[in-house]
Each structure stands twice: as C-alpha cells, then as structure tokens.
Write an enzyme that holds these catalytic residues in place. Structure first.
Site, PDB file in Angstrom:
ATOM      1  N   THR A 180       0.814  -1.224   0.000  1.00 23.07           N
ATOM      2  CA  THR A 180       0.000   0.000   0.000  1.00 23.07           C
ATOM      3  C   THR A 180       0.845   1.270   0.000  1.00 23.07           C
ATOM      4  O   THR A 180       0.335   2.338  -0.300  1.00 23.07           O
ATOM      5  CB  THR A 180      -0.891   0.059   1.256  1.00 23.07           C
ATOM      6  OG1 THR A 180      -0.049   0.103   2.412  1.00 23.07           O
ATOM      7  CG2 THR A 180      -1.854  -1.113   1.307  1.00 23.07           C
TER       8      THR A 180
ATOM      9  N   HIS B 120       6.597  21.772  -3.583  1.00 20.59           N
ATOM     10  CA  HIS B 120       6.286  22.461  -2.326  1.00 20.59           C
ATOM     11  C   HIS B 120       6.960  21.835  -1.105  1.00 20.59           C
ATOM     12  O   HIS B 120       7.238  22.536  -0.138  1.00 20.59           O
ATOM     13  CB  HIS B 120       4.781  22.503  -2.089  1.00 20.59           C
ATOM     14  CG  HIS B 120       4.086  23.506  -2.931  1.00 20.59           C
ATOM     15  ND1 HIS B 120       2.772  23.852  -2.720  1.00 20.59           N
ATOM     16  CD2 HIS B 120       4.495  24.249  -3.991  1.00 20.59           C
ATOM     17  CE1 HIS B 120       2.409  24.766  -3.612  1.00 20.59           C
ATOM     18  NE2 HIS B 120       3.436  25.016  -4.402  1.00 20.59           N
TER      19      HIS B 120
ATOM     20  N   HIS C 197       8.277  27.926   0.696  1.00 20.66           N
ATOM     21  CA  HIS C 197       8.184  26.498   0.988  1.00 20.66           C
ATOM     22  C   HIS C 197       9.396  26.015   1.792  1.00 20.66           C
ATOM     23  O   HIS C 197       9.265  25.145   2.649  1.00 20.66           O
ATOM     24  CB  HIS C 197       8.043  25.695  -0.305  1.00 20.66           C
ATOM     25  CG  HIS C 197       6.894  26.145  -1.139  1.00 20.66           C
ATOM     26  ND1 HIS C 197       5.586  26.026  -0.719  1.00 20.66           N
ATOM     27  CD2 HIS C 197       6.847  26.747  -2.345  1.00 20.66           C
ATOM     28  CE1 HIS C 197       4.788  26.527  -1.644  1.00 20.66           C
ATOM     29  NE2 HIS C 197       5.528  26.976  -2.639  1.00 20.66           N
TER      30      HIS C 197
END
Length: 148
Positions: free
Chosen positions: A72, A103, A138
């Site tokens: 996953t 970002h 950022h």
C-alpha cells in the site's frame, strides 16, 4: 551534480518486487544510477527492513533521493518519515507527486504496488524525478519541521 541525474536508492518488500524491477528499468533508461537494496524475490519479508535501508541512506546524505515500494505504501512511508532529514511522500497520483517535489522537496517517493498500476507508477516516477523544488516560502515551512 544535477539533482535530476543524481543516483537513486530503491527498496521494496515482496508485494512490490515486480514493480520495483519495472521502475529500475525505467530510471536506468533515463541515465540515472540505481542502487537496489532489495528485496530480491516475492518471498515474504518484513517491509521495515528495506524502508530502514533506504531512509537511513537518504537521512545521512549518502543518497539525495530514494524510492520505496510496498503493498500500500503506508508502512514504508511511516518507516521512512521516522528518519531525520527524510521527507517521504506517499503518492498515488500525478498531482501529489508533483506537489511533493515543488512544495515539500520530498526526497523519498513511496508508492503502493497493490494500489496503482504499472503505467501510473511510471508516470508518477517521471513527474517526481523531473519536478524541481520551488524553494522560497516552501523552504521556510520545511525548515519548521526539520528542526523538530
């Protein structure tokens, strides 16, 4: 060295063994060196062992970037983000991959082999490799959590 061409360390568990091979081929064809730390088969293994190998090498600066894969992607992202200087991003779509780079300056891409298909995985890898970090405001945000 151009960050887009810097070597990549890659690791996976048994659930992502096949996809890891395809991603390695894709990256090598782009002229980027790949260090594979396993696993080397579909025999069941413990994903943290491979997450630790990749994240520790990125954490210490031995590699600027890495890729982790499991069923996953959840477990690998949890393991990787325990390490200092690691910004592992679990991405299952192009937008997340791009934003994680521009970002968040992600340095480990994490994907779930049982969640996304091979074609999408290659597009995510391509976008992640090609997207530069924007810096500016950022960087200030990243420094806030780097100092925790």
């Amino acid at each position: 060295m151009n960050e887009n061409m810097s070597p990549i360390i890659i690791g996976c568990d048994h659930a992502a063994y096949y996809l890891k091979g395809k991603i390695k081929e894709f990256i090598v064809k782009r002229g980027i060196e790949v260090k594979d730390v396993g696993t080397d088969s579909e025999e069941s293994v413990d994903y943290p062992d491979f997450g630790i190998k990749v994240a520790s090498m990125v954490s210490t600066g031995s590699y600027a970037r890495g890729i982790l894969l499991c069923g996953t992607g959840l477990g690998m992202s949890m393991v990787a983000n325990r390490f200092t200087n690691v910004r592992a991003a679990l991405c299952g779509d192009m937008f997340s991959a791009i934003m994680s780079r521009c970002h968040n300056d992600s340095n480990i891409l994490v994907m779930g082999a049982r969640v996304i298909g091979e074609s999408l995985a290659m597009e995510i890898v391509r976008a992640w490799l090609e997207t530069p970090f924007e810096g500016g405001r950022h960087l200030e945000r990243i420094e806030k959590f780097n100092n925790i």
